[in-house]
Design an enzyme around this catalytic site. Sequence first.
Site, mmCIF file in Angstrom:
data_model
loop_
_atom_site.group_PDB
_atom_site.id
_atom_site.type_symbol
_atom_site.label_atom_id
_atom_site.label_comp_id
_atom_site.label_asym_id
_atom_site.label_seq_id
_atom_site.Cartn_x
_atom_site.Cartn_y
_atom_site.Cartn_z
ATOM 1 N N LYS A 228 0.772 -1.071 -0.110
ATOM 2 C CA LYS A 228 -0.117 -0.025 -0.055
ATOM 3 C C LYS A 228 0.670 1.106 -0.138
ATOM 4 O O LYS A 228 1.966 1.222 0.417
ATOM 5 C CB LYS A 228 -0.940 -0.159 1.254
ATOM 6 C CG LYS A 228 -2.073 -0.873 0.820
ATOM 7 C CD LYS A 228 -3.286 -0.527 1.579
ATOM 8 C CE LYS A 228 -4.638 -1.723 1.047
ATOM 9 N NZ LYS A 228 -5.535 -1.896 1.874
ATOM 10 N N ARG A 262 -4.012 -9.954 4.714
ATOM 11 C CA ARG A 262 -4.205 -9.926 3.479
ATOM 12 C C ARG A 262 -3.035 -9.501 2.677
ATOM 13 O O ARG A 262 -2.637 -8.504 2.642
ATOM 14 C CB ARG A 262 -5.511 -9.048 2.962
ATOM 15 C CG ARG A 262 -5.988 -9.201 1.677
ATOM 16 C CD ARG A 262 -7.046 -8.263 1.532
ATOM 17 N NE ARG A 262 -7.822 -8.157 -0.038
ATOM 18 C CZ ARG A 262 -7.406 -7.068 -0.736
ATOM 19 N NH1 ARG A 262 -6.321 -6.542 -0.533
ATOM 20 N NH2 ARG A 262 -7.514 -7.211 -1.961
#
Length: 284
Positions: A228, A262
């Site tokens: 991210k 995840r």
Amino acid sequence: MKPTTLHCGRYRLALDRTRSRPLVMGILNVTPDSFSDGRRFDSLELVVSRAEQMIAEGVDIIDIGGESSRPGVAPVPLDEELRRVMPVLYALRDCGKPLSIDTYKPEVMREAIAADADMINDINGFRAPGALAAIAESDCALCIMHMQGIPQSMQQDPRYDDVLHDVQVFFHERLRAAQQAGIASERLCIDPGFGFGKTLEHNLILLRHLGQLQAELNLPLLAGLSRKSMLGSITGKPVEARLAGSLAAALAAAVQGAQIIRVHDVAETVDALNVWQAATAITT
Ligand code: 7PJ
């Protein structure tokens, strides 16, 4: 007491840290824009072989996503999302691993459940009208994620009075809604939604206080930090060079009590978590 099992469609997932490492959810993108050259990705075979590779690498849950929710990306029409996701779901139905569908559309949820999806992972926290009703009758798991705003504009100027408190209030409200829809708490997990309407500072406050969030809500916690932009902000690295940052973030989340992580890089995360688990094993 932390929850020790997640009721996940055809599966019961053990989440007991005294016995096993946190579970790894592998990201299986079925979106054309997940490819750097932007070309249409319609080879089912390639997606299925990526899933098989993740299984060989030790994945615990496969998260199939047909709509990119990266900041600024346009929504995908319903029929296009179904065209992307359903063939993959049918092809992997009997792969032996729980299948999660990353969607916020109630129609996709219904179709996916009819095809044996074990989990619905909703970045919108099942707030769309009809979303909770679409899954209430099934026995799939729900990942309720927090997002402020909508993907098209959520990163423009995210603000909170107190991000931790605001996220907690959101979860309490969604849990009440799930309960009213008749959904058993054994089917629920929560996710603070890193990067979804949050600045770097908001993300770091949430990451540092994950344990508190877990204790307050007493539900399994899923964390998605893989590649991210917050990791890019910290390391200065582009998305393709964020593996080390992603592994550090996965371990940080695990230390804070996240039970499902995840990720894109399954093999590396499984290794990192196995070593961490061995090093910190709780023996009673
Ligand atoms: C997340 C997600 C996340 C959950 C995406 C990306 C963007 N679902 N779907 N949590 N992120 N539950 O993978 O970078 O953090 S899409």
